[in-house]
Design a protein around this motif. Structure first.
Motif, PDB file in Angstrom:
ATOM      1  N   GLY A  64       0.843  -1.186   0.000  1.00 41.55           N
ATOM      2  CA  GLY A  64       0.000   0.000   0.000  1.00 41.55           C
ATOM      3  C   GLY A  64       0.872   1.227   0.000  1.00 41.55           C
ATOM      4  N   PHE A  65       0.423   2.261   0.680  1.00 42.96           N
ATOM      5  CA  PHE A  65       1.155   3.521   0.738  1.00 42.96           C
ATOM      6  C   PHE A  65       1.509   3.863   2.178  1.00 42.96           C
ATOM      7  CE2 PHE A  65      -1.071   3.816  -3.273  1.00 42.96           C
ATOM      8  CZ  PHE A  65      -0.122   4.374  -4.099  1.00 42.96           C
ATOM      9  N   GLU A  66       2.623   4.554   2.315  1.00 40.82           N
ATOM     10  CA  GLU A  66       3.026   5.125   3.599  1.00 40.82           C
ATOM     11  C   GLU A  66       3.782   6.412   3.327  1.00 40.82           C
ATOM     12  OE1 GLU A  66       5.213   1.979   5.499  1.00 40.82           O
ATOM     13  OE2 GLU A  66       7.001   2.330   4.303  1.00 40.82           O
ATOM     14  N   LEU A  67       3.922   7.221   4.354  1.00 38.32           N
ATOM     15  CA  LEU A  67       4.660   8.472   4.192  1.00 38.32           C
ATOM     16  C   LEU A  67       6.118   8.183   3.895  1.00 38.32           C
ATOM     17  CD1 LEU A  67       3.245  10.694   7.090  1.00 38.32           C
ATOM     18  CD2 LEU A  67       2.712  10.843   4.653  1.00 38.32           C
ATOM     19  N   ALA A  68       6.684   8.953   2.980  1.00 36.70           N
ATOM     20  CA  ALA A  68       8.102   8.822   2.643  1.00 36.70           C
ATOM     21  C   ALA A  68       8.933   9.817   3.443  1.00 36.70           C
ATOM     22  CB  ALA A  68       8.314   9.043   1.148  1.00 36.70           C
ATOM     23  N   LYS A  69       8.270  10.787   4.054  1.00 36.72           N
ATOM     24  CA  LYS A  69       8.920  11.786   4.902  1.00 36.72           C
ATOM     25  C   LYS A  69       8.211  11.811   6.248  1.00 36.72           C
ATOM     26  CE  LYS A  69      10.432  15.059   1.393  1.00 36.72           C
ATOM     27  NZ  LYS A  69      10.517  16.475   1.080  1.00 36.72           N
ATOM     28  N   ARG A  70       8.864  12.376   7.218  1.00 38.31           N
ATOM     29  CA  ARG A  70       8.220  12.551   8.519  1.00 38.31           C
ATOM     30  C   ARG A  70       7.059  13.542   8.373  1.00 38.31           C
ATOM     31  NH1 ARG A  70      12.133  15.265  10.968  1.00 38.31           N
ATOM     32  NH2 ARG A  70      10.863  15.569  12.803  1.00 38.31           N
ATOM     33  N   PRO A  71       5.972  13.334   9.107  1.00 41.34           N
ATOM     34  CA  PRO A  71       4.818  14.240   8.995  1.00 41.34           C
ATOM     35  C   PRO A  71       5.172  15.702   9.284  1.00 41.34           C
ATOM     36  CG  PRO A  71       4.281  12.340  10.370  1.00 41.34           C
ATOM     37  CD  PRO A  71       5.730  12.246  10.047  1.00 41.34           C
ATOM     38  N   GLU A  72       6.194  15.918  10.086  1.00 40.11           N
ATOM     39  CA  GLU A  72       6.613  17.293  10.409  1.00 40.11           C
ATOM     40  C   GLU A  72       7.280  17.990   9.229  1.00 40.11           C
ATOM     41  OE1 GLU A  72       6.428  14.820  14.046  1.00 40.11           O
ATOM     42  OE2 GLU A  72       7.537  14.564  12.184  1.00 40.11           O
ATOM     43  N   GLU A  73       7.654  17.228   8.206  1.00 41.52           N
ATOM     44  CA  GLU A  73       8.370  17.789   7.060  1.00 41.52           C
ATOM     45  C   GLU A  73       7.469  18.136   5.875  1.00 41.52           C
ATOM     46  OE1 GLU A  73      12.687  15.798   7.063  1.00 41.52           O
ATOM     47  OE2 GLU A  73      11.064  14.328   6.822  1.00 41.52           O
ATOM     48  N   ILE A  74       6.181  17.873   6.007  1.00 39.20           N
ATOM     49  CA  ILE A  74       5.233  18.155   4.925  1.00 39.20           C
ATOM     50  C   ILE A  74       4.198  19.138   5.451  1.00 39.20           C
ATOM     51  CG2 ILE A  74       3.592  17.160   3.283  1.00 39.20           C
ATOM     52  CD1 ILE A  74       4.910  14.398   3.897  1.00 39.20           C
ATOM     53  N   THR A  75       3.940  20.207   4.685  1.00 40.58           N
ATOM     54  CA  THR A  75       2.955  21.198   5.121  1.00 40.58           C
ATOM     55  C   THR A  75       1.720  21.207   4.230  1.00 40.58           C
ATOM     56  OG1 THR A  75       3.790  23.038   3.781  1.00 40.58           O
ATOM     57  CG2 THR A  75       4.822  22.698   5.959  1.00 40.58           C
ATOM     58  N   MET A  76       0.650  21.722   4.779  1.00 41.26           N
ATOM     59  CA  MET A  76      -0.575  21.895   3.992  1.00 41.26           C
ATOM     60  C   MET A  76      -0.322  22.815   2.817  1.00 41.26           C
ATOM     61  SD  MET A  76      -3.795  22.163   6.619  1.00 41.26           S
ATOM     62  CE  MET A  76      -4.911  22.542   5.278  1.00 41.26           C
ATOM     63  N   GLY A  77       0.491  23.845   3.030  1.00 40.94           N
ATOM     64  CA  GLY A  77       0.798  24.786   1.951  1.00 40.94           C
ATOM     65  C   GLY A  77       1.440  24.096   0.763  1.00 40.94           C
ATOM     66  N   GLN A  78       2.356  23.171   1.028  1.00 40.91           N
ATOM     67  CA  GLN A  78       3.001  22.433  -0.061  1.00 40.91           C
ATOM     68  C   GLN A  78       1.975  21.624  -0.852  1.00 40.91           C
ATOM     69  OE1 GLN A  78       5.725  20.351   2.610  1.00 40.91           O
ATOM     70  NE2 GLN A  78       7.458  21.196   1.461  1.00 40.91           N
ATOM     71  N   ILE A  79       1.101  20.942  -0.146  1.00 39.09           N
ATOM     72  CA  ILE A  79       0.115  20.081  -0.799  1.00 39.09           C
ATOM     73  C   ILE A  79      -0.862  20.916  -1.623  1.00 39.09           C
ATOM     74  CG2 ILE A  79      -1.716  18.375  -0.423  1.00 39.09           C
ATOM     75  CD1 ILE A  79       1.198  17.458   0.376  1.00 39.09           C
ATOM     76  N   VAL A  80      -1.413  21.958  -1.041  1.00 41.09           N
ATOM     77  CA  VAL A  80      -2.403  22.788  -1.745  1.00 41.09           C
ATOM     78  C   VAL A  80      -1.772  23.473  -2.954  1.00 41.09           C
ATOM     79  CG1 VAL A  80      -3.927  24.795  -1.539  1.00 41.09           C
ATOM     80  CG2 VAL A  80      -3.876  23.075   0.274  1.00 41.09           C
ATOM     81  N   ARG A  81      -0.575  24.007  -2.805  1.00 40.64           N
ATOM     82  CA  ARG A  81       0.084  24.642  -3.952  1.00 40.64           C
ATOM     83  C   ARG A  81       0.375  23.634  -5.069  1.00 40.64           C
ATOM     84  NH1 ARG A  81       2.713  27.268   0.160  1.00 40.64           N
ATOM     85  NH2 ARG A  81       2.270  29.482   0.296  1.00 40.64           N
ATOM     86  N   PHE A  82       0.768  22.423  -4.684  1.00 38.40           N
ATOM     87  CA  PHE A  82       1.069  21.398  -5.690  1.00 38.40           C
ATOM     88  C   PHE A  82      -0.165  21.071  -6.523  1.00 38.40           C
ATOM     89  CE2 PHE A  82       1.300  16.821  -6.830  1.00 38.40           C
ATOM     90  CZ  PHE A  82       2.303  16.923  -7.775  1.00 38.40           C
ATOM     91  N   PHE A  83      -1.301  20.870  -5.874  1.00 35.39           N
ATOM     92  CA  PHE A  83      -2.501  20.485  -6.605  1.00 35.39           C
ATOM     93  C   PHE A  83      -3.289  21.667  -7.168  1.00 35.39           C
ATOM     94  CE2 PHE A  83      -1.901  16.554  -4.103  1.00 35.39           C
ATOM     95  CZ  PHE A  83      -1.890  15.649  -5.153  1.00 35.39           C
ATOM     96  N   ASP A  84      -3.285  22.792  -6.470  1.00 36.24           N
ATOM     97  CA  ASP A  84      -4.111  23.927  -6.898  1.00 36.24           C
ATOM     98  C   ASP A  84      -3.325  25.053  -7.557  1.00 36.24           C
ATOM     99  OD1 ASP A  84      -6.134  22.468  -5.799  1.00 36.24           O
ATOM    100  OD2 ASP A  84      -6.448  23.768  -4.077  1.00 36.24           O
ATOM    101  N   GLY A  85      -2.036  25.091  -7.330  1.00 41.65           N
ATOM    102  CA  GLY A  85      -1.207  26.104  -7.985  1.00 41.65           C
ATOM    103  C   GLY A  85      -1.128  27.432  -7.267  1.00 41.65           C
ATOM    104  N   LEU A  86      -2.165  27.830  -6.551  1.00 43.53           N
ATOM    105  CA  LEU A  86      -2.109  29.109  -5.863  1.00 43.53           C
ATOM    106  C   LEU A  86      -3.017  29.115  -4.648  1.00 43.53           C
ATOM    107  CD1 LEU A  86      -4.659  31.456  -6.695  1.00 43.53           C
ATOM    108  CD2 LEU A  86      -3.932  30.412  -8.811  1.00 43.53           C
ATOM    109  N   ILE A  87      -2.752  30.064  -3.789  1.00 41.22           N
ATOM    110  CA  ILE A  87      -3.552  30.209  -2.577  1.00 41.22           C
ATOM    111  C   ILE A  87      -4.300  31.546  -2.585  1.00 41.22           C
ATOM    112  CG2 ILE A  87      -3.360  30.454  -0.052  1.00 41.22           C
ATOM    113  CD1 ILE A  87      -1.181  28.340  -0.113  1.00 41.22           C
TER     114      ILE A  87
END
Length: 154
Positions: A64-87
């Motif tokens: 299945g899937f698991e995190l490749a990084k520690r949860p502290e190293e990934i932010t909501m901002g990174q995820i939203v910008r990646f999929f939506d392009g802007l805030i």
């Protein structure tokens, strides 16, 4: 600002992976069912998260899937910008997808939109997945607070 369905689904799946961090992979079937996300759509999202290095896939019957990084190293901002392009709420205050407007030099509400962009961006960049997972879910009474009763469209 409105977060896309893709960002929403990615964040849902990531929260599940944060909750199971260090306990082994979570199947795509379980991720889809637990988060009420169409499996085929989630498969594409998970592959995109994998290409960014945020998750990894484990092959096999118990894979299945698991995190490749520690949860502290990934932010909501990174995820939203990646999929939506802007805030930014409107194009004329976006630094990445700027859209000129004929009213920029005289517009009074643009300042508020810039403040909203700056606050939203800063808040999501500070919100790593571990911290978000540790928060309590929002209650219905918070959403429908009497302070916002007259706020149609909120």
């Amino acid at each position: 600002m409105k977060v896309s369905r893709k960002s929403d689904y990615a964040l849902r799946a990531l929260m599940t992976l944060v909750g199971r961090y260090g306990q082994g992979p979570v199947s795509i079937r379980e991720l889809a069912e637990k988060n009420d996300v169409p499996r085929r759509f989630l498969e594409h999202i998970m592959l995109e998260l994998k290409t960014k290095g945020w998750v990894k896939s484990i092959p096999g019957r118990i894979g299945g899937f698991e995190l490749a990084k520690r949860p502290e190293e990934i932010t909501m901002g990174q995820i939203v910008r990646f999929f939506d392009g802007l805030i930014a709420p409107i194009g004329c205050v976006s630094a990445t997808v700027y859209e000129p407007c004929s009213q920029e030099s005289t517009c009074r509400f643009r300042r508020i939109m810039l403040d909203i962009r700056n606050y939203s961006s800063r808040r999501m960049d500070e919100a790593n997945l571990a911290a978000v997972y540790g928060m309590q879910p929002v209650t219905k009474s918070e959403v429908f607070s009497s302070a916002f009763i007259g706020g149609d469209g909120i």
